[in-house]
Scaffold this motif. Structure first.
Motif, PDB file in Angstrom:
ATOM      1  N   UNK A 170     -11.286 -19.707  13.137  1.00 54.19           N
ATOM      2  CA  UNK A 170     -10.613 -19.395  11.649  1.00 54.19           C
ATOM      3  C   UNK A 170     -10.898 -20.569  10.876  1.00 54.19           C
ATOM      4  N   UNK A 171     -11.385 -20.389   9.814  1.00 55.33           N
ATOM      5  CA  UNK A 171     -11.616 -21.513   8.816  1.00 55.33           C
ATOM      6  C   UNK A 171     -10.714 -21.109   7.429  1.00 55.33           C
ATOM      7  N   UNK A 172     -10.128 -22.599   7.098  1.00 51.67           N
ATOM      8  CA  UNK A 172      -9.404 -22.400   5.845  1.00 51.67           C
ATOM      9  C   UNK A 172      -9.774 -23.567   5.092  1.00 51.67           C
ATOM     10  N   UNK A 173      -9.522 -23.587   3.873  1.00 56.00           N
ATOM     11  CA  UNK A 173      -9.700 -24.591   2.791  1.00 56.00           C
ATOM     12  C   UNK A 173      -8.696 -24.144   1.479  1.00 56.00           C
ATOM     13  N   UNK A 174      -8.546 -25.155   0.589  1.00 59.81           N
ATOM     14  CA  UNK A 174      -7.888 -24.848  -0.539  1.00 59.81           C
ATOM     15  C   UNK A 174      -8.374 -23.827  -1.278  1.00 59.81           C
ATOM     16  N   UNK A 224      -3.296 -13.636  16.788  1.00 60.43           N
ATOM     17  CA  UNK A 224      -4.297 -12.503  16.697  1.00 60.43           C
ATOM     18  C   UNK A 224      -5.289 -12.839  15.946  1.00 60.43           C
ATOM     19  N   UNK A 225      -5.154 -13.774  15.169  1.00 57.35           N
ATOM     20  CA  UNK A 225      -6.304 -14.177  14.074  1.00 57.35           C
ATOM     21  C   UNK A 225      -6.723 -12.942  13.024  1.00 57.35           C
ATOM     22  N   UNK A 226      -6.308 -11.738  13.600  1.00 57.68           N
ATOM     23  CA  UNK A 226      -6.515 -10.437  12.487  1.00 57.68           C
ATOM     24  C   UNK A 226      -5.568  -9.435  13.373  1.00 57.68           C
ATOM     25  N   UNK A 227      -4.789  -8.749  12.394  1.00 59.31           N
ATOM     26  CA  UNK A 227      -3.830  -7.829  13.085  1.00 59.31           C
ATOM     27  C   UNK A 227      -4.470  -6.695  13.614  1.00 59.31           C
TER      28      UNK A 227
END
Length: 301
Positions: A170-174, A224-227
């Motif tokens: 899972x990848x997040x940035x601002x 879960x990284x996705x419901x």
């Protein structure tokens, strides 16, 4: 493209991948044909997808409105704001509220081709600043996440990476969120009788921050990284005597919570803790801002 500075320029904003940006806003394509990604329009209600992004050109066009353009053109319409307000939003001022429109879930028929280049410790100032904004202590994030550099459509990016059990991230940035293949759940097992379950890893990190004085080995977790992976996770979860759910308080999260409670008395809904907020991290952010405001006031006197 380097987004290490806290302020994003007009040209940098235009280069942000529109498909990833829309995903960050909660919109996924209903169909993909070569370079064309088709959506139910984020700008209005409709039943048949007529909003298109050409990913090669990184441009959108809404056939129902007869309008299109780049990310700036979209953002001005979506948020009903000026260019300067949109750039502030993209630079980390996440004060805009999304329109209250209900959208159905979509099936993605083609995965984004992300190639992970490197995994290192979280050190980039822009990512650390983003974690601070999300009220996530750096030491907690560094324990469970890495900084990854990856390619997408022959462009280089970096972001916060949270690994799943299959090896994907899972990848997040601002600026946006995405994921690499294979996509799956993340489990942390310490042989306890109870497991704690979250939709996403930001909620998990918030929970770890709240319970940082407890030994890590005293709790087992499922992220879960996705419901939509709820059913996939059931065999693992239902091995436990007790299953504590911290799902989102939106319609989808509440529906899955209700389904879980109907399946077994093992499931327990813990989302009342943040019942007036979207999710656990949203609640933690609100609490953190209130605490910071209180400290600022004390320092003034």
């Amino acid at each position: 493209m380097n987004f290490s500075s806290n302020k994003i320029t007009l040209n940098q904003a235009k280069e942000i991948d529109l498909v990833i940006y829309l995903s960050n806003l909660g919109f996924e394509p209903s169909k993909i044909r070569n370079n064309d990604y088709w959506y139910l329009s984020p700008l209005r209600n409709e039943k048949e997808a007529s909003f298109k992004i050409n990913r090669r050109l990184n441009r959108w066009y809404d056939h129902g409105l007869g309008k299109g353009g780049n990310l700036i053109d979209f953002g001005i319409l979506y948020f009903n704001c000026t260019i300067s307000e949109l750039l502030k939003n993209l630079s980390g001022n996440f004060s805009f509220q999304q329109p209250k429109i209900q959208y159905q879930e979509y099936t993605i028929v083609q995965e984004q081709k992300i190639k992970i280049l490197t995994e290192t410790a979280l050190t980039s100032p822009s990512l650390l600043h983003y974690l601070e904004y999300r009220s996530i202590p750096i030491e907690i994030a560094q324990k469970y996440c890495v900084e990854i550099r990856y390619t997408l459509n022959e462009k280089n990016y970096f972001g916060i990476g949270f690994k799943n059990d299959l090896g994907g991230f899972e990848i997040r940035t601002p600026y946006f969120k995405t994921s690499s293949s294979p996509k799956g759940i993340t489990t942390i097992s310490n042989c306890n009788n109870e497991v704690i379950v979250f939709e996403g890893f930001m909620d998990f990190l918030s929970f770890r921050a709240m319970t940082k004085n407890l030994p890590e080995s005293s709790q087992d977790f499922v992220i879960l990284n996705s419901i939509s992976f709820f059913e996939r996770a059931r065999p693992f979860m239902e091995n436990y005597d007790s299953i504590r759910l911290y799902f989102d308080r939106d319609e989808t999260g509440l529906n899955y919570t209700s389904r879980a409670l109907s399946l077994s008395t093992k499931y327990c809904d813990k989302s009342q803790l943040y019942q007036n907020y979207k999710d656990l991290n949203d609640w933690a952010m609100s609490f953190g801002k209130a605490e910071k405001s209180h400290l600022d006031q004390k320092q003034k006197h």
